[in-house]
Design a protein around this motif. Sequence first.
Motif, PDB file in Angstrom:
ATOM      1  N   GLU A 208       6.125  -0.641  -4.529  1.00  0.00           N
ATOM      2  CA  GLU A 208       4.735  -0.188  -4.444  1.00  0.00           C
ATOM      3  C   GLU A 208       3.788  -1.372  -4.298  1.00  0.00           C
ATOM      4  N   SER A 209       4.014  -2.402  -5.094  1.00  0.00           N
ATOM      5  CA  SER A 209       3.166  -3.587  -5.027  1.00  0.00           C
ATOM      6  C   SER A 209       3.330  -4.308  -3.695  1.00  0.00           C
ATOM      7  N   GLU A 210       4.553  -4.368  -3.177  1.00  0.00           N
ATOM      8  CA  GLU A 210       4.799  -5.035  -1.904  1.00  0.00           C
ATOM      9  C   GLU A 210       4.105  -4.301  -0.753  1.00  0.00           C
ATOM     10  N   LEU A 211       4.186  -2.979  -0.761  1.00  0.00           N
ATOM     11  CA  LEU A 211       3.607  -2.197   0.335  1.00  0.00           C
ATOM     12  C   LEU A 211       2.081  -2.178   0.290  1.00  0.00           C
ATOM     13  N   PHE A 212       1.528  -1.974  -0.909  1.00  0.00           N
ATOM     14  CA  PHE A 212       0.089  -1.732  -1.018  1.00  0.00           C
ATOM     15  C   PHE A 212      -0.697  -2.919  -1.572  1.00  0.00           C
ATOM     16  N   GLY A 213      -0.005  -3.900  -2.141  1.00  0.00           N
ATOM     17  CA  GLY A 213      -0.690  -5.019  -2.748  1.00  0.00           C
ATOM     18  C   GLY A 213      -1.205  -4.665  -4.135  1.00  0.00           C
ATOM     19  N   HIS A 214      -1.887  -5.604  -4.774  1.00  0.00           N
ATOM     20  CA  HIS A 214      -2.443  -5.331  -6.097  1.00  0.00           C
ATOM     21  C   HIS A 214      -3.641  -6.229  -6.337  1.00  0.00           C
ATOM     22  N   VAL A 215      -4.411  -5.869  -7.348  1.00  0.00           N
ATOM     23  CA  VAL A 215      -5.542  -6.709  -7.737  1.00  0.00           C
ATOM     24  C   VAL A 215      -5.164  -7.475  -8.994  1.00  0.00           C
ATOM     25  N   ARG A 216      -5.898  -8.540  -9.250  1.00  0.00           N
ATOM     26  CA  ARG A 216      -5.638  -9.377 -10.418  1.00  0.00           C
ATOM     27  C   ARG A 216      -5.752  -8.547 -11.702  1.00  0.00           C
ATOM     28  N   VAL A 266      -2.692  -1.601  -5.825  1.00  0.00           N
ATOM     29  CA  VAL A 266      -2.425  -1.198  -7.202  1.00  0.00           C
ATOM     30  C   VAL A 266      -3.516  -1.775  -8.103  1.00  0.00           C
ATOM     31  N   GLY A 267      -4.180  -0.901  -8.864  1.00  0.00           N
ATOM     32  CA  GLY A 267      -5.245  -1.343  -9.763  1.00  0.00           C
ATOM     33  C   GLY A 267      -6.624  -1.369  -9.140  1.00  0.00           C
ATOM     34  N   ALA A 268      -6.711  -1.130  -7.813  1.00  0.00           N
ATOM     35  CA  ALA A 268      -8.016  -1.152  -7.136  1.00  0.00           C
ATOM     36  C   ALA A 268      -8.663   0.219  -7.188  1.00  0.00           C
ATOM     37  N   LEU A 269      -9.991   0.240  -7.045  1.00  0.00           N
ATOM     38  CA  LEU A 269     -10.731   1.498  -7.064  1.00  0.00           C
ATOM     39  C   LEU A 269     -11.027   2.009  -5.659  1.00  0.00           C
ATOM     40  N   LYS A 270     -11.134   1.097  -4.708  1.00  0.00           N
ATOM     41  CA  LYS A 270     -11.477   1.496  -3.348  1.00  0.00           C
ATOM     42  C   LYS A 270     -10.316   1.201  -2.400  1.00  0.00           C
ATOM     43  N   PRO A 271     -10.112   2.105  -1.421  1.00  0.00           N
ATOM     44  CA  PRO A 271      -9.039   1.862  -0.446  1.00  0.00           C
ATOM     45  C   PRO A 271      -9.470   0.873   0.627  1.00  0.00           C
ATOM     46  N   THR A 272      -8.493   0.355   1.326  1.00  0.00           N
ATOM     47  CA  THR A 272      -8.710  -0.541   2.463  1.00  0.00           C
ATOM     48  C   THR A 272      -8.233   0.152   3.727  1.00  0.00           C
ATOM     49  N   GLN A 273      -9.055   0.152   4.755  1.00  0.00           N
ATOM     50  CA  GLN A 273      -8.650   0.741   6.025  1.00  0.00           C
ATOM     51  C   GLN A 273      -7.559  -0.124   6.663  1.00  0.00           C
ATOM     52  N   VAL A 274      -6.530   0.541   7.185  1.00  0.00           N
ATOM     53  CA  VAL A 274      -5.427  -0.188   7.831  1.00  0.00           C
ATOM     54  C   VAL A 274      -5.174   0.386   9.219  1.00  0.00           C
ATOM     55  N   ASP A 275      -5.075  -0.497  10.182  1.00  0.00           N
ATOM     56  CA  ASP A 275      -4.727  -0.104  11.550  1.00  0.00           C
ATOM     57  C   ASP A 275      -3.294  -0.543  11.797  1.00  0.00           C
ATOM     58  N   VAL A 276      -2.353   0.343  11.548  1.00  0.00           N
ATOM     59  CA  VAL A 276      -0.946  -0.017  11.635  1.00  0.00           C
ATOM     60  C   VAL A 276      -0.136   1.177  12.138  1.00  0.00           C
TER      61      VAL A 276
END
Length: 360
Positions: A208-216, A266-276
Amino acid sequence: MTGNAQDVPHILIVDDDRVFRLSTAALLEGDGYKVHSVASGQEAVAALRSSHFDAMLLDIKMPGIDGISVLEALRIWGNGIPVLMISGAGTVNDAVRAMHIGADDFLTKPVEPDLLSARLSELLDRRPHALFSSTTSQLHALVGRSPAMLELSAQLARVAPTNATVLITGETGTGKELAARAVHMQSERKSFPFVAVDCGALAETLLESELFGHVRGAFTGALRDKAGLFEAASGGTIFLDEIGGVNFALQQRLLRVLQEREATRVGALKPTQVDVRVIAATNRELRAEVQAGRFREDLFYRLNVFPVLLPPLRERRSDIPLLVAYALNRAARPGTSPTLCTPFAIRLLRGYDWPGNVRE
Protein backbone atom coordinates in the motif's frame (compact mmCIF):
# COMPACT_ATOMS: atom_id res chain seq x y z
CA MET A 1 4.89 2.86 -52.45
CA THR A 2 5.74 5.87 -50.28
CA GLY A 3 8.32 6.61 -47.62
CA ASN A 4 12.08 6.94 -47.62
CA ALA A 5 14.50 4.31 -48.88
CA GLN A 6 14.90 2.79 -45.44
CA ASP A 7 11.17 2.01 -45.35
CA VAL A 8 11.19 0.07 -48.65
CA PRO A 9 10.86 -3.69 -48.02
CA HIS A 10 13.88 -5.71 -49.16
CA ILE A 11 12.90 -8.96 -50.91
CA LEU A 12 15.14 -11.98 -51.53
CA ILE A 13 14.32 -14.18 -54.56
CA VAL A 14 15.83 -17.68 -54.52
CA ASP A 15 15.29 -19.69 -57.72
CA ASP A 16 17.57 -21.55 -60.12
CA ASP A 17 15.39 -20.48 -63.06
CA ARG A 18 17.11 -17.36 -64.46
CA VAL A 19 14.07 -16.21 -66.45
CA PHE A 20 11.84 -16.45 -63.38
CA ARG A 21 14.38 -14.51 -61.29
CA LEU A 22 14.70 -11.70 -63.80
CA SER A 23 10.99 -11.36 -64.55
CA THR A 24 9.99 -11.53 -60.90
CA ALA A 25 12.66 -9.03 -59.88
CA ALA A 26 11.40 -6.62 -62.55
CA LEU A 27 7.82 -7.09 -61.34
CA LEU A 28 8.65 -6.45 -57.70
CA GLU A 29 10.93 -3.51 -58.44
CA GLY A 30 8.04 -2.06 -60.43
CA ASP A 31 5.92 -2.44 -57.29
CA GLY A 32 8.48 -0.36 -55.39
CA TYR A 33 10.42 -3.09 -53.58
CA LYS A 34 14.17 -3.44 -53.27
CA VAL A 35 15.08 -6.85 -54.69
CA HIS A 36 18.08 -9.17 -54.42
CA SER A 37 18.06 -12.49 -56.28
CA VAL A 38 20.24 -15.61 -56.08
CA ALA A 39 20.27 -18.89 -58.01
CA SER A 40 20.90 -21.50 -55.31
CA GLY A 41 20.30 -22.51 -51.74
CA GLN A 42 23.97 -21.99 -50.94
CA GLU A 43 23.80 -18.38 -52.14
CA ALA A 44 20.56 -17.90 -50.21
CA VAL A 45 22.18 -19.03 -46.96
CA ALA A 46 25.09 -16.64 -47.51
CA ALA A 47 22.75 -13.75 -48.31
CA LEU A 48 20.59 -14.42 -45.25
CA ARG A 49 23.62 -14.47 -43.00
CA SER A 50 25.01 -11.18 -44.31
CA SER A 51 21.92 -9.03 -45.00
CA HIS A 52 18.47 -8.22 -43.66
CA PHE A 53 15.43 -9.09 -45.78
CA ASP A 54 11.77 -8.38 -45.11
CA ALA A 55 10.47 -11.37 -47.08
CA MET A 56 11.74 -14.20 -49.29
CA LEU A 57 10.43 -15.97 -52.38
CA LEU A 58 11.92 -19.45 -52.18
CA ASP A 59 11.86 -22.14 -54.88
CA ILE A 60 11.46 -25.67 -53.54
CA LYS A 61 13.35 -27.70 -56.16
CA MET A 62 16.95 -26.58 -56.67
CA PRO A 63 20.24 -28.44 -57.15
CA GLY A 64 22.37 -28.85 -54.03
CA ILE A 65 20.66 -27.21 -51.05
CA ASP A 66 16.97 -27.17 -51.91
CA GLY A 67 14.32 -24.77 -50.65
CA ILE A 68 13.14 -27.09 -47.87
CA SER A 69 16.67 -27.25 -46.44
CA VAL A 70 17.05 -23.48 -46.63
CA LEU A 71 13.74 -23.03 -44.81
CA GLU A 72 14.67 -25.54 -42.09
CA ALA A 73 18.02 -23.80 -41.50
CA LEU A 74 16.31 -20.42 -41.45
CA ARG A 75 13.86 -21.40 -38.74
CA ILE A 76 16.49 -23.18 -36.64
CA TRP A 77 18.62 -20.01 -36.69
CA GLY A 78 15.63 -18.11 -35.37
CA ASN A 79 15.16 -16.01 -38.50
CA GLY A 80 11.41 -15.52 -38.76
CA ILE A 81 11.08 -13.48 -41.97
CA PRO A 82 7.98 -14.30 -44.06
CA VAL A 83 8.66 -16.96 -46.69
CA LEU A 84 6.57 -17.48 -49.84
CA MET A 85 7.43 -20.89 -51.29
CA ILE A 86 7.40 -21.30 -55.07
CA SER A 87 6.24 -24.76 -56.07
CA GLY A 88 6.75 -26.28 -59.49
CA ALA A 89 4.66 -29.06 -61.01
CA GLY A 90 4.57 -32.18 -58.84
CA THR A 91 5.92 -30.45 -55.73
CA VAL A 92 2.68 -29.47 -54.03
CA ASN A 93 3.25 -32.11 -51.32
CA ASP A 94 6.64 -30.53 -50.67
CA ALA A 95 4.94 -27.14 -50.40
CA VAL A 96 2.54 -28.51 -47.78
CA ARG A 97 5.52 -29.93 -45.90
CA ALA A 98 7.17 -26.51 -46.10
CA MET A 99 4.12 -24.92 -44.52
CA HIS A 100 4.49 -27.28 -41.54
CA ILE A 101 8.17 -26.34 -41.21
CA GLY A 102 7.39 -22.64 -41.13
CA ALA A 103 6.65 -21.28 -44.62
CA ASP A 104 3.94 -18.63 -44.65
CA ASP A 105 2.38 -19.27 -48.09
CA PHE A 106 3.08 -20.95 -51.40
CA LEU A 107 2.28 -20.48 -55.09
CA THR A 108 2.64 -22.90 -57.97
CA LYS A 109 4.35 -22.14 -61.28
CA PRO A 110 3.53 -20.54 -63.61
CA VAL A 111 2.95 -17.73 -61.15
CA GLU A 112 0.35 -15.11 -62.05
CA PRO A 113 2.05 -11.70 -61.57
CA ASP A 114 -0.96 -9.99 -59.98
CA LEU A 115 -1.46 -12.90 -57.60
CA LEU A 116 2.23 -12.86 -56.63
CA SER A 117 2.09 -9.13 -55.91
CA ALA A 118 -1.06 -9.53 -53.83
CA ARG A 119 0.27 -12.51 -51.82
CA LEU A 120 3.59 -10.78 -51.11
CA SER A 121 1.78 -7.65 -49.96
CA GLU A 122 -0.36 -9.77 -47.62
CA LEU A 123 2.74 -11.45 -46.19
CA LEU A 124 4.40 -8.12 -45.50
CA ASP A 125 1.22 -6.83 -43.85
CA ARG A 126 1.14 -9.94 -41.62
CA ARG A 127 4.71 -9.52 -40.46
CA PRO A 128 5.04 -9.55 -36.69
CA HIS A 129 4.32 -6.06 -35.44
CA ALA A 130 7.19 -4.11 -33.91
CA LEU A 131 5.85 -5.39 -30.58
CA PHE A 132 7.34 -8.74 -31.53
CA SER A 133 10.74 -9.43 -32.95
CA SER A 134 11.20 -12.41 -35.21
CA THR A 135 14.95 -11.82 -35.04
CA THR A 136 14.79 -11.30 -31.27
CA SER A 137 16.82 -8.08 -31.45
CA GLN A 138 14.49 -5.93 -29.39
CA LEU A 139 14.99 -5.60 -25.66
CA HIS A 140 11.39 -6.26 -24.70
CA ALA A 141 10.43 -8.55 -27.60
CA LEU A 142 7.96 -11.37 -27.34
CA VAL A 143 9.38 -14.06 -29.59
CA GLY A 144 7.09 -15.93 -31.94
CA ARG A 145 5.50 -16.18 -35.36
CA SER A 146 2.91 -18.89 -34.67
CA PRO A 147 -0.74 -18.07 -35.44
CA ALA A 148 -1.38 -17.62 -31.71
CA MET A 149 1.45 -15.09 -31.38
CA LEU A 150 0.50 -13.23 -34.55
CA GLU A 151 -3.02 -12.90 -33.17
CA LEU A 152 -1.60 -11.69 -29.87
CA SER A 153 0.57 -9.19 -31.73
CA ALA A 154 -2.50 -7.87 -33.54
CA GLN A 155 -4.40 -7.54 -30.25
CA LEU A 156 -1.64 -5.61 -28.52
CA ALA A 157 -1.07 -3.42 -31.57
CA ARG A 158 -4.78 -2.58 -31.53
CA VAL A 159 -4.90 -1.57 -27.86
CA ALA A 160 -1.47 0.08 -27.54
CA PRO A 161 -2.39 3.49 -29.05
CA THR A 162 -5.44 3.79 -26.79
CA ASN A 163 -5.56 4.63 -23.10
CA ALA A 164 -7.63 1.54 -22.24
CA THR A 165 -6.86 -0.51 -19.14
CA VAL A 166 -5.51 -3.94 -20.10
CA LEU A 167 -5.85 -7.19 -18.16
CA ILE A 168 -3.28 -9.78 -19.18
CA THR A 169 -3.91 -13.37 -18.11
CA GLY A 170 -2.03 -16.59 -18.71
CA GLU A 171 -0.01 -19.28 -17.05
CA THR A 172 3.15 -18.51 -15.12
CA GLY A 173 6.10 -17.90 -17.43
CA THR A 174 4.16 -16.93 -20.57
CA GLY A 175 5.58 -13.39 -20.72
CA LYS A 176 2.91 -11.16 -19.20
CA GLU A 177 5.34 -8.39 -18.25
CA LEU A 178 6.91 -8.49 -21.71
CA ALA A 179 3.45 -8.03 -23.23
CA ALA A 180 2.79 -5.09 -20.92
CA ARG A 181 6.12 -3.48 -21.84
CA ALA A 182 5.34 -4.02 -25.52
CA VAL A 183 2.04 -2.16 -25.15
CA HIS A 184 3.77 0.69 -23.33
CA MET A 185 6.54 0.98 -25.93
CA GLN A 186 4.00 1.25 -28.75
CA SER A 187 1.87 3.84 -26.97
CA GLU A 188 2.07 7.62 -26.80
CA ARG A 189 3.28 7.15 -23.22
CA LYS A 190 6.53 5.43 -24.25
CA SER A 191 8.65 8.49 -23.37
CA PHE A 192 7.34 8.37 -19.81
CA PRO A 193 8.02 5.77 -17.09
CA PHE A 194 7.02 2.12 -17.19
CA VAL A 195 6.74 1.04 -13.55
CA ALA A 196 6.37 -2.69 -12.82
CA VAL A 197 5.06 -3.82 -9.43
CA ASP A 198 4.98 -7.45 -8.30
CA CYS A 199 1.95 -7.27 -6.02
CA GLY A 200 2.54 -10.81 -4.78
CA ALA A 201 6.09 -10.18 -3.60
CA LEU A 202 5.34 -7.44 -1.05
CA ALA A 203 3.61 -7.56 2.33
CA GLU A 204 0.16 -5.94 2.25
CA THR A 205 1.10 -2.90 4.35
CA LEU A 206 4.31 -2.33 2.39
CA LEU A 207 2.50 -2.71 -0.94
CA GLU A 208 0.00 0.00 0.00
CA SER A 209 2.78 2.41 0.91
CA GLU A 210 4.74 1.55 -2.25
CA LEU A 211 1.76 2.09 -4.55
CA PHE A 212 0.25 5.19 -2.95
CA GLY A 213 3.12 6.71 -0.97
CA HIS A 214 2.80 8.16 2.52
CA VAL A 215 3.17 11.35 4.48
CA ARG A 216 5.60 11.95 7.32
CA GLY A 217 4.37 10.37 10.54
CA ALA A 218 1.73 8.17 8.86
CA PHE A 219 3.19 5.13 10.62
CA THR A 220 6.25 4.11 12.59
CA GLY A 221 9.29 4.66 10.42
CA ALA A 222 7.61 7.20 8.10
CA LEU A 223 10.23 9.90 8.69
CA ARG A 224 9.46 11.92 5.56
CA ASP A 225 6.91 12.28 2.81
CA LYS A 226 7.25 9.70 0.05
CA ALA A 227 5.60 9.63 -3.36
CA GLY A 228 3.99 6.35 -4.39
CA LEU A 229 4.52 4.41 -7.58
CA PHE A 230 1.30 5.73 -9.10
CA GLU A 231 2.78 9.21 -8.84
CA ALA A 232 6.18 8.00 -10.04
CA ALA A 233 4.53 6.56 -13.17
CA SER A 234 2.82 9.86 -14.01
CA GLY A 235 2.39 10.22 -17.76
CA GLY A 236 3.39 6.61 -18.29
CA THR A 237 2.24 3.09 -17.44
CA ILE A 238 2.03 1.14 -14.21
CA PHE A 239 2.06 -2.65 -14.48
CA LEU A 240 0.39 -4.44 -11.57
CA ASP A 241 1.55 -8.05 -11.74
CA GLU A 242 -0.19 -10.77 -9.71
CA ILE A 243 -3.18 -8.49 -9.13
CA GLY A 244 -5.27 -11.49 -8.08
CA GLY A 245 -3.45 -11.70 -4.73
CA VAL A 246 -4.24 -8.16 -3.55
CA ASN A 247 -6.44 -7.96 -0.41
CA PHE A 248 -9.93 -6.44 -0.33
CA ALA A 249 -8.93 -3.17 1.35
CA LEU A 250 -6.27 -2.45 -1.24
CA GLN A 251 -8.64 -3.51 -4.03
CA GLN A 252 -10.94 -0.66 -2.92
CA ARG A 253 -8.10 1.84 -3.20
CA LEU A 254 -7.14 0.55 -6.64
CA LEU A 255 -10.75 0.89 -7.74
CA ARG A 256 -10.70 4.56 -6.81
CA VAL A 257 -7.55 5.15 -8.86
CA LEU A 258 -9.22 3.61 -11.90
CA GLN A 259 -12.50 5.46 -11.38
CA GLU A 260 -11.33 8.88 -10.26
CA ARG A 261 -7.73 8.98 -11.53
CA GLU A 262 -6.51 10.03 -8.12
CA ALA A 263 -4.37 8.44 -5.42
CA THR A 264 -4.20 9.33 -1.74
CA ARG A 265 -0.96 8.85 0.15
CA VAL A 266 -1.19 6.86 3.38
CA GLY A 267 -1.95 9.35 6.16
CA ALA A 268 -2.84 12.19 3.76
CA LEU A 269 -6.16 14.03 3.75
CA LYS A 270 -6.25 15.09 0.11
CA PRO A 271 -5.80 12.94 -3.00
CA THR A 272 -3.31 13.58 -5.78
CA GLN A 273 -4.40 13.49 -9.40
CA VAL A 274 -2.52 10.85 -11.40
CA ASP A 275 -2.27 10.50 -15.16
CA VAL A 276 -1.26 6.88 -15.55
CA ARG A 277 -2.30 3.92 -17.65
CA VAL A 278 -2.94 0.71 -15.74
CA ILE A 279 -2.01 -2.72 -17.09
CA ALA A 280 -2.69 -5.60 -14.72
CA ALA A 281 -1.77 -9.28 -14.94
CA THR A 282 -2.58 -12.50 -13.15
CA ASN A 283 -2.23 -16.25 -13.57
CA ARG A 284 -5.49 -16.71 -11.64
CA GLU A 285 -8.96 -16.99 -13.11
CA LEU A 286 -10.37 -13.71 -11.79
CA ARG A 287 -13.98 -14.55 -12.63
CA ALA A 288 -13.68 -17.57 -10.34
CA GLU A 289 -12.05 -15.38 -7.70
CA VAL A 290 -15.02 -13.00 -7.92
CA GLN A 291 -17.48 -15.87 -7.54
CA ALA A 292 -15.54 -17.15 -4.53
CA GLY A 293 -15.73 -13.73 -2.89
CA ARG A 294 -11.98 -13.12 -2.97
CA PHE A 295 -11.93 -10.38 -5.62
CA ARG A 296 -14.18 -7.36 -6.03
CA GLU A 297 -16.51 -7.64 -8.98
CA ASP A 298 -16.46 -3.89 -9.67
CA LEU A 299 -12.66 -3.86 -9.74
CA PHE A 300 -12.64 -6.86 -12.07
CA TYR A 301 -14.78 -5.01 -14.59
CA ARG A 302 -12.62 -1.89 -14.30
CA LEU A 303 -9.53 -3.96 -15.05
CA ASN A 304 -11.05 -6.18 -17.71
CA VAL A 305 -11.61 -3.39 -20.26
CA PHE A 306 -9.32 -5.04 -22.82
CA PRO A 307 -8.58 -8.67 -21.88
CA VAL A 308 -5.51 -10.39 -23.33
CA LEU A 309 -4.79 -14.10 -22.89
CA LEU A 310 -1.21 -15.28 -23.40
CA PRO A 311 -0.99 -18.79 -24.86
CA PRO A 312 1.06 -21.46 -23.08
CA LEU A 313 4.14 -22.65 -24.94
CA ARG A 314 2.69 -26.11 -25.53
CA GLU A 315 0.03 -24.45 -27.72
CA ARG A 316 2.61 -22.71 -29.92
CA ARG A 317 5.31 -25.32 -30.38
CA SER A 318 6.26 -23.94 -33.80
CA ASP A 319 7.83 -20.98 -31.95
CA ILE A 320 10.27 -23.21 -30.08
CA PRO A 321 13.06 -22.95 -32.72
CA LEU A 322 12.84 -19.15 -32.49
CA LEU A 323 12.98 -19.27 -28.69
CA VAL A 324 15.92 -21.67 -28.78
CA ALA A 325 17.78 -19.32 -31.14
CA TYR A 326 16.97 -16.43 -28.81
CA ALA A 327 18.39 -18.29 -25.82
CA LEU A 328 21.52 -19.31 -27.73
CA ASN A 329 22.06 -15.76 -29.00
CA ARG A 330 21.85 -14.41 -25.45
CA ALA A 331 24.23 -17.10 -24.18
CA ALA A 332 26.88 -16.42 -26.84
CA ARG A 333 29.96 -14.49 -25.78
CA PRO A 334 30.32 -11.01 -27.33
CA GLY A 335 32.02 -11.20 -30.71
CA THR A 336 31.30 -14.90 -31.21
CA SER A 337 28.70 -16.67 -33.31
CA PRO A 338 25.90 -18.36 -31.36
CA THR A 339 25.75 -22.14 -31.18
CA LEU A 340 23.24 -23.73 -33.54
CA CYS A 341 20.77 -26.35 -32.40
CA THR A 342 20.44 -29.54 -34.46
CA PRO A 343 17.10 -30.51 -36.03
CA PHE A 344 17.05 -33.62 -33.78
CA ALA A 345 17.43 -31.49 -30.65
CA ILE A 346 14.67 -29.15 -31.89
CA ARG A 347 12.35 -32.14 -32.34
CA LEU A 348 13.06 -33.24 -28.76
CA LEU A 349 12.37 -29.76 -27.43
CA ARG A 350 9.15 -29.48 -29.42
CA GLY A 351 7.98 -32.76 -27.90
CA TYR A 352 8.27 -31.48 -24.34
CA ASP A 353 5.24 -29.89 -22.62
CA TRP A 354 7.10 -26.97 -20.95
CA PRO A 355 4.97 -26.60 -17.78
CA GLY A 356 7.06 -23.53 -16.89
CA ASN A 357 6.44 -22.06 -20.35
CA VAL A 358 8.96 -19.62 -21.83
CA ARG A 359 10.55 -18.87 -18.46
CA GLU A 360 11.48 -22.54 -18.13
